[in-house]
Design a protein around this motif. Structure first.
Motif, PDB file in Angstrom:
ATOM      1  N   ARG B 455       0.835  -1.221  -0.078  1.00 18.60           N
ATOM      2  CA  ARG B 455      -0.073  -0.115  -0.139  1.00 18.60           C
ATOM      3  C   ARG B 455       0.822   1.095   0.105  1.00 18.60           C
ATOM      4  N   GLN B 494      -6.913   4.294 -15.351  1.00 24.82           N
ATOM      5  CA  GLN B 494      -7.162   5.220 -14.068  1.00 24.82           C
ATOM      6  C   GLN B 494      -6.056   6.062 -13.591  1.00 24.82           C
ATOM      7  N   LYS B 538      -5.510  16.139  -0.711  1.00 23.51           N
ATOM      8  CA  LYS B 538      -6.556  15.949  -1.747  1.00 23.51           C
ATOM      9  C   LYS B 538      -5.996  14.964  -2.780  1.00 23.51           C
ATOM     10  N   THR B 541      -5.218  11.454  -1.454  1.00 29.85           N
ATOM     11  CA  THR B 541      -6.183  10.626  -1.183  1.00 29.85           C
ATOM     12  C   THR B 541      -6.380   9.900  -2.520  1.00 29.85           C
ATOM     13  N   LYS B 542      -6.592  10.582  -3.532  1.00 32.76           N
ATOM     14  CA  LYS B 542      -7.118  10.195  -4.906  1.00 32.76           C
ATOM     15  C   LYS B 542      -6.201   9.065  -5.423  1.00 32.76           C
ATOM     16  N   GLU B 544      -4.142   7.454  -3.329  1.00 35.27           N
ATOM     17  CA  GLU B 544      -4.293   6.404  -2.376  1.00 35.27           C
ATOM     18  C   GLU B 544      -5.329   5.581  -2.574  1.00 35.27           C
ATOM     19  N   MET B 545      -6.668   6.125  -2.834  1.00 30.36           N
ATOM     20  CA  MET B 545      -7.560   5.423  -3.093  1.00 30.36           C
ATOM     21  C   MET B 545      -7.632   4.350  -3.944  1.00 30.36           C
ATOM     22  N   LEU B 546      -7.044   4.937  -5.157  1.00 33.69           N
ATOM     23  CA  LEU B 546      -7.013   3.948  -6.308  1.00 33.69           C
ATOM     24  C   LEU B 546      -6.077   2.839  -5.839  1.00 33.69           C
ATOM     25  N   ARG B 547      -4.866   3.165  -5.045  1.00 36.09           N
ATOM     26  CA  ARG B 547      -3.842   1.996  -4.490  1.00 36.09           C
ATOM     27  C   ARG B 547      -4.333   1.221  -3.702  1.00 36.09           C
ATOM     28  N   PHE B 548      -5.483   1.548  -2.886  1.00 39.51           N
ATOM     29  CA  PHE B 548      -5.989   0.730  -1.775  1.00 39.51           C
ATOM     30  C   PHE B 548      -6.794  -0.230  -2.719  1.00 39.51           C
ATOM     31  N   GLU B 549      -7.455   0.512  -3.616  1.00 36.47           N
ATOM     32  CA  GLU B 549      -8.426  -0.363  -4.510  1.00 36.47           C
ATOM     33  C   GLU B 549      -7.636  -1.542  -5.294  1.00 36.47           C
ATOM     34  N   ASP B 552      -6.414  -4.371  -2.671  1.00 37.78           N
ATOM     35  CA  ASP B 552      -7.595  -4.954  -2.281  1.00 37.78           C
ATOM     36  C   ASP B 552      -7.981  -5.868  -3.403  1.00 37.78           C
TER      37      ASP B 552
END
Lengths: 433, 706
Positions: B455, B494, B538, B541-542, B544-549, B552
């Motif tokens: 992550r 993305q 901001k 997070t964007k 990071e969100m993708l990275r988390f996704e 996961d």
């Protein structure tokens, strides 16, 4: 001014001979006077010694060839048993006869046979009125053959009652040859080392046809300046001279400098020669690789020498075995308890340190240790439990075949074998990492 | 080449015998013949594959060597008139071949090397080993034998040659070798055109003579020195090339040969691929593939890998171990007839006998499966063979699909874990494979920590990894990955969009900055700080969100596809799991075995009378065991008289309740003889030896005093 004079041979031949053996005139004239005229009996045996490449073999060969004296030339390393040696001499004798008769193979097992066959061979040819020379190169090998071979060769003239002279060539002095039973003393002749001036003269003699002798002599001068400190071997120097000559000529070929511009040429070649001393001379990289590097004009740094590859990858337990062996070899037995046991008693430091620690164990070299001690140390230095499996034991043996350990005095089958560790501290450090 | 072809009828007979052996063990075992045939064909396939791999891996090295030999040889011939060549001392071209410490593999390498050389360079190749050459004489004999024989092999029709050769053999010197070489090369010159085509199309007029020293380290210095000195004198007439096989490091050349000798050589270094890499390739091609139906269980694989890493580094031993697994599996598991390609397996299911069906019902994994089913289905499974067969076909297919998917997902996961710092799940794919086989990998701590590390990956790494994963899935044979590929590609786009957005935002920020320039300093500072803060939170997070996704999603894949094989129904058919058998065979402990045999004879003899508890010495045990046990209690020196007394006490303990009254201090002759026999047996086994330190004492040789 010819140095060589002898009534038996024409002056022209002698002059030619002299040109072929530079810096060895006094030795040659000495030999000539010992040899005498063709039909005269000479000294029974002559012992010539001197350092590597002091021209012993070359001088003998040229001398005998130019004067066309009947001779047999044998290298004792090549014919490593007395039987091979004697047979080779007989074969060469047969082939040096004028009529080309069928050279049948004659078995010759001992010196007695040799003397008999030798007489026959000499009698069958027109050699009676000439001295026959038998040259034994690398004569130190004779000492390892049967005890009678060397004394018999020294007295061959007497034994065969023929006009024959044996010449022994060796790098070591006569004193080391003399058998303790006594023998006929040969005439000894010493070939001194070539001095730097001699080397310069000899090396400059064979200059390439495209370039002038002076130009080549200047090059040899520079070469000797670099290499004379480490190498006085004529052959090796000649080899190095040829290898690096093209680099020396480079500025001349490209037109940057002319042949007389010594300083520029020196600047060009000197670092190159120094590099050569560290690489080619030590055989770290091969001469053909060196030549290729020169052609491509690359740096020798790209090519790693042999010594650069020191790292040895070993299996896990082999590493530990080797480390254990090293510890067993260099630590005294009584410290084992202190180092490898968890609950060793108190250490009486004062007594212990005073007496012994002065001479480093590394200076004393490895000591032998029994197998059980090795295994005990292994068990204590490996973290997890080690089963004494067949694989562990076979690993010890394979370490021995790899020459990382050596087995000491294994004469009793039932005794536990004893080993020594032969690797250095650096090696162990690299492994332990 | 000199190859021995085994006569085939004999082979057939042998294999017939093996079939019988195969069935001998259990009388209820089924289909032994079929199992044997399956095993053979599978192993042949695997063997071919390993040989292919070996060849591919060695190709580079061999190509280099061949070109070296070509070069060394052509230089010798071409420009003999040039000044440089006349002046230069002629060195013997030498290849130092560093092969690594896995000595057992070298044989195969040398064999294929000599084959390659024979095909490309020269028919004259001699392989010598240190143990055959204690002196120069033996070396020369060996050399002449091999070289002249290989000549005979080339055209063995001419009888007169043979006579000549045998005559020459008496004199093993360099000169006879040279004569032989001259005669051979001359003959090939004047040969009939028919023959010339066959021989000289591959070789030159005077091909070099290659001498391979297999184990350079073990040769004595003198032999090597003398040989090199001798041959260097004849290098002009006898184009010799040496190849030194080196196991440790090329430094050994310098330590074996003094400068005066090594200056006669022109040494070039060649390094073979490390055996670790070799093993990785083998594991990759043999285990991590769905080509072969046979699989190794986690423990078994671990044993094999451990032997490799801890003990010998030998790939050949690994393959031999693998072969043992194959044989043992087919030998011990009657259901292994189904361990073949899916199509065949389905056919074979239909012809299963009732016994075999019972065997399947007995499998633990199958029982688990049955228990999870509805009750009427359970009854059908347990009673109706035909229904069972239907289900088995389905289950086998499931298993096959599982393997297909497993490999791809494993590789994909490896792409991620192999780039993490400190490699929590191991650097090599084999470690990951073992971890996945062992248990549910997502429940381990290492997996957790590697996810956490994943992550924190930066974007460029993540993108390249995703691309790699896409490639893996595209090339995989699994049919379920279309969606996965789509999803991964979506992630990639993305990320791309994120890139673009980032740039846009940058532009806007800079414009904003310009706008703010006109206000006073305090405000400017404040706004800038705010801007910075907001930007960081901001944007990160964007991404990071993708990275988390992404992480996961990968996690989901792992949970879905990397289920340990033990959980799969019918895994017993294709997985070999009995590590203990393997350990017994491959990593034997002779000392321990001997100790067990002598200390606890029941272990091997299985005689109820010998079953003893604890340390007491039973008098029923064989004499040698009694003597052994008694000697364990002694120190380094053992008094024979005491030993004999103790021995006789033990032996008499039960049988002689009445006898001890008669002769208590006088030992029975028979017992004395038995004792002496036991002691000499122990001596033969190497536990004791006669000692000269004290009379009537023997010295103990094992673990002194414990």
């Amino acid at each position: 001014m010819p140095n060589l004079e002898h009534p038996a041979y024409p002056a022209a031949t002698l002059l030619h001979l002299e040109s072929l053996v530079p810096c060895r005139e006094s030795q040659v004239s000495m030999l000539l006077s010992i040899f005498g005229e063709r039909q005269q009996f000479s000294f029974p045996s002559i012992f010539i010694y001197g350092h590597t490449s002091s021209g012993k073999t070359y001088v003998m060969e040229t001398l005998l060839n130019t004067l066309q004296l009947p001779h047999v030339f044998v290298n004792c390393v090549e014919y490593f048993t007395s039987r091979l040696l004697l047979e080779e001499i007989l074969i060469q004798l047969q082939s040096c006869s004028s009529e080309a008769e069928q050279t049948s193979h004659v078995p010759c097992d001992n010196f007695n046979d040799f003397v008999r066959l030798f007489k026959q061979a000499v009698a069958s040819q027109e050699l009676q009125d000439q001295t026959l020379y038998i040259v034994l190169d690398r004569a130190e090998q004779l000492r390892e053959m049967e005890a009678n071979v060397l004394p018999a060769f020294l007295r061959l003239q007497e034994l065969t009652d023929r006009n024959v002279t044996v010449v022994l060539l060796s790098e070591i002095v006569w004193e080391l040859f003399r058998p303790n039973t006594g023998c006929f003393e040969p005439f000894t002749l010493y070939f001194p080392d070539y001095s730097i001036g001699h080397l310069q003269k000899i090396l400059s003699q064979n200059h390439p046809p495209e370039y002038s002798a002076d130009f080549y002599a200047a090059y040899i001068n520079i070469l000797l300046g670099v290499f004379y400190m480490v190498c006085r071997d004529l052959k090796e120097l000649q080899h190095l001279a040829v290898l690096n000559f093209s680099k020396y000529c480079e500025p001349v070929v490209s037109g940057e400098a002319n042949e007389r511009d010594t300083r520029k040429l020196w600047k060009n070649i000197e670092p190159h020669l120094k590099k050569a001393m560290q690489t080619v001379y030590l055989r770290e990289i091969s001469s053909s690789q060196w030549e290729r590097l020169q052609c491509e004009d690359g740096e020798p740094g790209q090519l790693k020498g042999l010594s650069a590859h020191t790292h040895v990858e070993l299996p896990y337990y082999s590493k530990f075995l080797l480390i254990a062996a090293y510890l067993a070899s260099y630590n005294p037995v009584r410290t084992d308890k202190r180092f490898f046991l968890k609950h060793h008693g108190k250490i009486r430091k004062t007594n212990f340190m005073k007496k012994h620690e002065k001479t480093s164990n590394h200076l004393l070299g490895p000591k032998p240790f029994p197998l059980d001690r090795l295994l005990a140390i292994l068990y204590s230095i490996v973290d997890n439990r080690v089963a004494p499996t067949a694989n562990i034991f076979s690993q010890i043996t394979s370490l021995v075949t790899l020459q990382l350990l050596t087995m000491v005095g294994h004469n009793d089958q039932l005794d536990g074998p004893r080993y020594k560790c032969t690797v250095s501290l650096d090696f162990i450090r690299a492994i332990a990492r | 080449g000199c190859f021995v072809f085994k006569p085939s009828p004999k082979k057939r007979r042998v294999s017939q015998k093996t079939v019988n052996h195969f069935g001998e063990r259990k009388d209820d075992s089924e289909d032994t013949e079929l199992r044997f045939v399956t095993c053979q064909s599978l192993w042949n396939e695997i063997k071919l594959e390993t040989e292919q791999i070996q060849e591919d891996l060695n190709k580079q090295l061999f190509d280099n060597l061949v070109s070296f030999l070509r070069r060394s040889h052509s230089e010798l011939q071409e420009k003999t008139t040039e000044w440089t060549c006349q002046m230069k001392s002629r060195e013997i071209p030498t290849a130092a071949l560093v092969l690594g410490v896995n000595v057992t593999d070298h044989d195969l390498t040398f064999r294929s090397l000599s084959e390659v050389l024979q095909n490309n360079i020269t028919p004259y190749i001699a392989l010598v080993e240190a143990k055959d050459c204690p002196g120069v004489k033996n070396l020369m004999q060996k050399l002449m034998g091999q070289l002249m024989n290989c000549y005979i092999d080339v055209d063995s029709l001419e009888d007169e040659d043979y006579v000549q050769v045998s005559q020459n053999r008496i004199r093993c010197s360099m000169s006879s070798l040279i004569n032989w070489y001259e005669s051979v090369t001359k003959k090939t010159d004047s040969e009939t055109p028919r023959k010339k085509r066959t021989s000289s199309s591959r070789h030159w007029q005077s091909p070099p003579v290659v001498v391979i020293f297999k184990d350079m380290e073990s040769f004595t210095t003198k032999v090597l020195q003398d040989f090199i000195v001798i041959s260097s004198q004849h290098i002009r007439e006898f184009p010799l090339v040496l190849i030194f096989g080196i196991a440790t490091s090329p430094m050994i050349i310098h330590s074996l040969l003094p400068h005066s000798v090594s200056s006669l050589l022109c040494i070039e270094l060649f390094q073979s691929l490390s055996s670790k890499e070799h093993l990785s390739t083998i594991i990759d091609k043999l285990l991590l593939t769905d080509r072969f139906p046979f699989k190794l269980g986690e423990k078994v694989l671990q044993v094999l890998i451990n032997i490799f890493l801890y003990h010998d580094f030998s790939v050949q031993n690994f393959i031999k171990g693998f072969q043992l697994c194959v044989v043992e599996h087919f030998y011990s598991q009657p259901l292994s007839i189904l361990c073949c390609q899916l199509v065949d397996a389905k056919k074979r299911v239909n012809s299963l006998s009732h016994n075999q069906c019972e065997n399947i019902r007995r499998l633990p994994s199958f029982r688990r499966y049955v228990e999870s089913q509805a009750s009427e289905k359970q009854i059908a499974l347990l009673t109706t063979d035909s229904y069972l067969k239907e289900i088995i076909q389905k289950l086998l297919e499931d298993l096959h699909v599982y393997h297909e998917n497993y490999v791809s997902v494993l590789r994909c996961l490896h792409v991620f874990t192999s780039s993490l710092p400190k490699y929590p799940l191991g650097k090599q794919i084999r470690e990951l494979h073992c971890a996945c086989l062992e248990n549910q990998v997502w429940e381990t701590e290492e997996y957790e920590s590697s996810l956490q590390l994943a992550r924190m990956l930066n974007k460029s790494d993540l993108v390249t990894m995703l691309q790699q994963c896409v490639e893996i899935f595209v090339s995989s044979s699994g049919k379920e990955f279309d969606k996965t590929i789509e999803k991964l590609k979506e992630f990639l786009t993305q990320f791309q969009q994120l890139d673009d957005a980032f740039q846009e935002q940058d532009v806007s920020v800079s414009s904003q900055k310009e706008l703010q320039k006109k206000t006073d300093l305090y405000h400017l500072q404040k706004t800038l700080l705010e801007l910075k803060e907001s930007r960081r939170s901001k944007k990160l997070t964007k991404f990071e969100m993708l990275r988390f996704e992404v992480v996961d999603y990968i996690d989901g894949l792992v949970r879905n596809y990397l289920v340990p094989a033990d959980n799969k129904t019918l895994h017993e058919i294709v997985y070999f799991n009995t590590a203990s058998v393997l350990r017994e065979h491959l990593n034997a402990a002779p000392r321990t075995a001997l100790h067990t045999a002598l200390n606890n004879p029941y272990w091997y003899l299985k005689n109820q009378a010998l079953k003893s508890d604890g340390g007491s010495i039973s008098n029923k045990a064989p004499d040698i065991c009694i003597a052994y046990k008694l000697h364990l209690e002694c120190g380094r020196l053992i008094n024979l008289v005491d030993w004999l007394e103790a021995f006789s006490t033990v032996v008499m303990a039960v049988e002689g309740q009445n006898a001890d009254a008669g002769s208590s201090d006088q030992v029975d002759d028979v017992i004395h003889a038995r004792f002496i026999r036991a002691v000499s047996e122990l001596e033969l086994l190497g536990f004791i030896k006669p000692s000269k330190q004290k009379t009537d004492h023997v010295a103990r040789l094992t673990w002194g005093g414990c």
